[in-house]
Scaffold this active site. Sequence first.
Site, PDB file in Angstrom:
ATOM      1  N   LYS A 288       0.844  -1.182   0.000  1.00  0.00           N
ATOM      2  CA  LYS A 288       0.000   0.000   0.000  1.00  0.00           C
ATOM      3  C   LYS A 288       0.888   1.243   0.000  1.00  0.00           C
ATOM      4  CE  LYS A 288      -4.263   1.636   2.182  1.00  0.00           C
ATOM      5  NZ  LYS A 288      -5.235   1.422   3.269  1.00  0.00           N
ATOM      6  N   GLU A 384     -19.443  -5.255  10.237  1.00  0.00           N
ATOM      7  CA  GLU A 384     -20.399  -4.436  10.975  1.00  0.00           C
ATOM      8  C   GLU A 384     -21.464  -5.277  11.677  1.00  0.00           C
ATOM      9  OE1 GLU A 384     -18.888  -1.991   7.456  1.00  0.00           O
ATOM     10  OE2 GLU A 384     -19.627  -4.036   7.756  1.00  0.00           O
ATOM     11  N   ARG A 412     -25.515  -1.447   7.503  1.00  0.00           N
ATOM     12  CA  ARG A 412     -25.211  -2.837   7.153  1.00  0.00           C
ATOM     13  C   ARG A 412     -25.540  -3.798   8.293  1.00  0.00           C
ATOM     14  NH1 ARG A 412     -19.666  -3.406   3.978  1.00  0.00           N
ATOM     15  NH2 ARG A 412     -21.000  -4.355   2.419  1.00  0.00           N
TER      16      ARG A 412
END
Length: 643
Positions: A288, A384, A412
């Site tokens: 990343k 979640e 969610r």
Amino acid sequence: MLEEIPLTRPSTPLLDAIDSPAALKLLELAQLTQLADELRLFLLYAVGQTGGHLGAGLGVVELTIALHYVFNAPDDRLVWDVGHQAYPHKILTGRRDRMLTIRQTGGLAAFPSRKESAYDAFGVGHSSTSISAALGMMRAAQLQGRKQHTIAIIGDGAMTAGMAFEALNHAGHLDDNILVILNDNNMSISNNVGGLSSYFARMWASKPYNFIRTGSKRMLLKIPPALKAAHRAEEYMKGMVSPGTLFEEIGFNYIGVIDGHDTLGLVDILKNIKTLRGPQLLHIVTQKGKGYAASENDPYGMHAINKISPAPKMKGAEATGSAKPEASLLTAPTYSQVFGDWLCDMAQQDALLVGITPAMGDGSGMKRFAEIFPDRFHDVAIAEQHSVTFAAGMACDGLKPIVAIYSTFLQRAYDQLIHDVALQNLDVLFAIDRAGLVGEDGPTHAGSFDLSYLRCIPNMIVMTPSDENETRKLLNTGYRHVGPTAVRYPRGKGPGVAIDLSLEPVTIGKAVSRRQGKSVAILAFGSMVAPAMQAAEILNASVIDMRFVKPLDEDLIGDMAASHQLIVTIEENAVMGGAGSAVNEFLLQSNYHIPVLNLGLPDRFLDQGKVPEMLAAVSLDRDHIISAIKAKLKACKIRSEAV
């Protein structure tokens, strides 16, 4: 390796010739490495000019080039999970010249968007959706007799969510052509990148290996014990050099682990995979922030950046042409920081307090809490639904869980919120960050609906603080209450008021009168108290800081209805089913006959922009509130009592 983000447009001759994937395919293989360098350089420049997601895009430059070089988008479907990493994809698909408009009003969206480009196969913003969507596209192509390749690109973070594994399981059951590319950029699944694993990855993707593999299975079908033994031998061999056994068990042909920054190697292996039949999973490892030193060294902190402005020219001891910001604005904490400080203070007082977040710890202000109370901090990753039921289980056995979550992501976990927490009346506090409009991230991240979907749930207490001090007070109140509670607050900073550091609650359902006026009573919720007060000064209106959406302060609303000629509700939430609707229901049920004006977010998704501009566009700034109220007064033939 770049040490600084370029502030002027870099020279990118190869990239400048690429206005579509078709143009990319005209390049020689040997040119792709130079193209990757130019694409990475341009990406750094563009994001430096606009702000936005940086680290993920830098990590998939080579993969993006390879995908568009091998496959034929948009006929072949490329489905990017979350979309943080899609900036290189946008650049290579005809949007390079518009990259400096990204995240701005009227500009490119921060995430893939179907209405923006045919190359964006699926609109995203929330994680872990790519495999499910790609499966749907694969099946649609089958039923319509259309030939296409379907590729889902998902990160190791998004792969932690249950939805991704549900889709993987279904893909294995369907046993048809789909490619899932697992971009492992956090070394969270495997760091086994080396000569041996790369060799085996190339072998597993090769035609001869898969021809022998398929032919052997057909032959051994007649000898089940031998087939079973061969299958186990293959599993053991792969398990020794790769982490792919799980995916093999689900039904995928696992290929990996390979270097995600080797453009030519990626092209080679994707060409081979393109010829294979059945579910394929390619596991690549990337870094990343690749190519930019600050992002490589701090991939979390550099996940996204703000717009970079050139340093002002200095004259003497001060910069010319720049005004100093007010001290209060410099020192005022964000709402997330207010929550984080409160969390640490309350945890010092109550040993039963635990903090839970689904991969939003830093953004929610929980970093200091995690450092001070590591045993009481739980980051459950991008899960979640699990975070809410996990909290419910803790509450069942005597702990006091606080779930820190963004408004858009609580959506969610709605079933868990209702069934696992509210139905059982469990003692869980939801600290809901990023409520209302969030600006440049656009509609996928806006918290436009939480008041509507929370107020209809039995047992829920729903609170909307109007400033930093009220935020702390209502967090105290939610924590002290026995049962499910929610405190929702916006992104960024508030008015900059002084904060009472006590941990005392307020009375449940009690609103506060902020201004006494005539004719018009404005019932303001949360962030809308500030513009309501500004408008009230011009209109000589009364202003009530409602604090609570559920339960409402019905006595005070009744007083306002009896002493004024117009009731106005203002909220940074969808008007439909929101706080204003709750006021309407009470007035109707109590037989108050008074005109009502409900102001809030309209019945449409709002594109990205600066929050003040967005609020003005939907009549939620001072001037538009005044205009809307004057128009309502005129329509109702009510004489204005403006100062």
